[in-house]
Design an enzyme around this catalytic site. Structure first.
Site, PDB file in Angstrom:
ATOM      1  N   PRO A   2       0.805  -1.196   0.000  1.00  8.70           N
ATOM      2  CA  PRO A   2       0.000   0.000   0.000  1.00  8.70           C
ATOM      3  C   PRO A   2       0.848   1.258   0.000  1.00  8.70           C
ATOM      4  CG  PRO A   2      -0.083  -1.161   2.104  1.00  8.70           C
ATOM      5  CD  PRO A   2       1.071  -1.660   1.355  1.00  8.70           C
ATOM      6  N   GLU A   3       0.444   2.188  -0.834  1.00  6.24           N
ATOM      7  CA  GLU A   3       1.062   3.508  -0.854  1.00  6.24           C
ATOM      8  C   GLU A   3       0.057   4.501  -0.278  1.00  6.24           C
ATOM      9  OE1 GLU A   3       2.898   4.369  -4.638  1.00  6.24           O
ATOM     10  OE2 GLU A   3       2.952   2.267  -5.156  1.00  6.24           O
ATOM     11  N   LYS A  59       2.871   6.700   4.958  1.00  7.78           N
ATOM     12  CA  LYS A  59       2.301   5.372   4.739  1.00  7.78           C
ATOM     13  C   LYS A  59       1.912   4.712   6.068  1.00  7.78           C
ATOM     14  CE  LYS A  59       5.051   4.602   0.559  1.00  7.78           C
ATOM     15  NZ  LYS A  59       6.217   3.899  -0.010  1.00  7.78           N
TER      16      LYS A  59
END
Length: 315
Positions: A2-3, A59
């Site tokens: 995930p970004e 993040k």
DNA sequence: CATTTCACCTGGTGGC
DNA sequence: TGCCACCAGGTGAAAT
């Protein structure tokens, strides 16, 4: 995995579903990998607290937690604090945080909180809100039983993710090292890259410069700005850097609107996939025609990461 | 100090 | 079916 857009989507989803909930019980797996401080310590610190807010920072997912009510069954304790008072206090505290409209970015906490639980998802981490009877996915490392009857679960096959409980009296509120890509203005953005010899793509991935940009959005923003990933960061013109800043902001905002990119198995807090992968113009399109000019998209390696670009559109 | 490389993990895919 | 090489959204420690 995930970004920034995926983490934002997850944080919003978790916030909406568990804000105000109290953590009744904590279960952790015995794998040492994801725990930055000892799981027993984290469990003890989490149990009994109320979830005031869940927010993204870079993040990282920051879970802000309220005071603990006194333990009812412990030894004979002084009469200083009664349970109803403590409950009322933490509920009162929850209101300003919950009501504060929070678009993107990193507003300071409306009220000081004693601890924060920091969740970093690494490459394959998920943070899910489920019912207690939902099947336990393989590689589940944390299960938090909540007073509303829901469960908050952390699942991470590769165990690159990290869980950390921070005592704010000792550490202060968590703030990611790099600047927020959605907030940064023109001049400070340009200043990040001045004099740097590394490739612009490597600079975008460096979390101490900008926080939240990963492999997908680095490639997609460079394509939209018309800049080759191997260009030296310090040699980009002011105009190119401004194009990049705006392209990055645009691409991240659109990705958030579409719930992030689901390349293989990313899902949000409710287990729902994102749709921004349908908007990818270069990422994982090696050998396919550029959507603008039909030139074949190339794949190279920059900063040890696979990198995709159009040789005709990017200079 | 700045920059690059590699290890940390598991699982999926495609070739033979 | 099995085995193997290679790939994957990240990041920090070690090497250069």
């Amino acid at each position: 995995m995930p970004e920034l857009p995926e983490v934002e989507t997850i944080a919003r989803g978790v916030h909406a579903r568990v804000r105000g909930d109290r953590i009744l019980d904590v279960w952790f797996s015995s794998k040492p990998q994801p725990f930055k401080n000892p799981p027993a310590l984290q469990a003890k610190g989490l149990e009994g607290r109320t979830i005031l807010a869940v927010q993204r920072n870079g993040k990282h997912i920051v879970v802000s937690l309220g005071d603990k009510p006194p333990q009812p069954s412990s030894k004979v304790s002084g009469p200083e604090v009664r349970l109803p008072h403590a409950v009322a206090k933490s509920q009162r505290l929850a209101v300003p945080v919950a009501k504060a409209s929070r678009p993107e970015g990193r507003p300071p906490h409306a009220v000081p909180v004693p601890v924060e639980w920091i969740v970093h998802l690494g490459m394959t981490g998920r943070l899910l809100v489920t019912t207690p009877d939902a099947p336990i996915a393989p590689h589940t490392h944390a299960r938090l039983t909540l007073s509303s009857g829901k469960e908050l679960r952390f699942v991470d096959p590769r165990r690159f993710g990290r869980l950390e409980l921070r005592d704010l009296a000792k550490t202060g509120s968590f703030v990611a090292a790099g600047a927020e890509p959605l907030q940064i203005e023109s001049e400070p953005f340009a200043a990040l890259f001045r004099g740097r010899k590394l490739a612009i793509k490597a600079a975008l991935l460096n979390q101490t410069l900008l926080s939240g940009v990963g492999n997908i959005y680095a490639d997609e923003s460079l394509f939209r700005a018309g800049i080759r990933p191997r260009r030296q960061a310090g040699r980009l013109s002011r105009e190119e850097l401004e194009r990049l800043r705006l392209a990055l902001r645009e691409v991240l905002q659109n990705a958030i609107r579409l719930g992030g990119s689901s390349v293989s198995d990313y899902v949000d807090a409710n287990g729902v996939r994102g749709f921004f992968q349908l908007e990818h113009r270069v990422y994982q399109r090696t050998g396919e025609p550029c959507l603008v000019c039909k030139t074949t998209i190339k794949r190279i390696t920059v900063a040890g990461r696979s990198t995709h670009y159009c040789p005709h559109c990017q200079h």
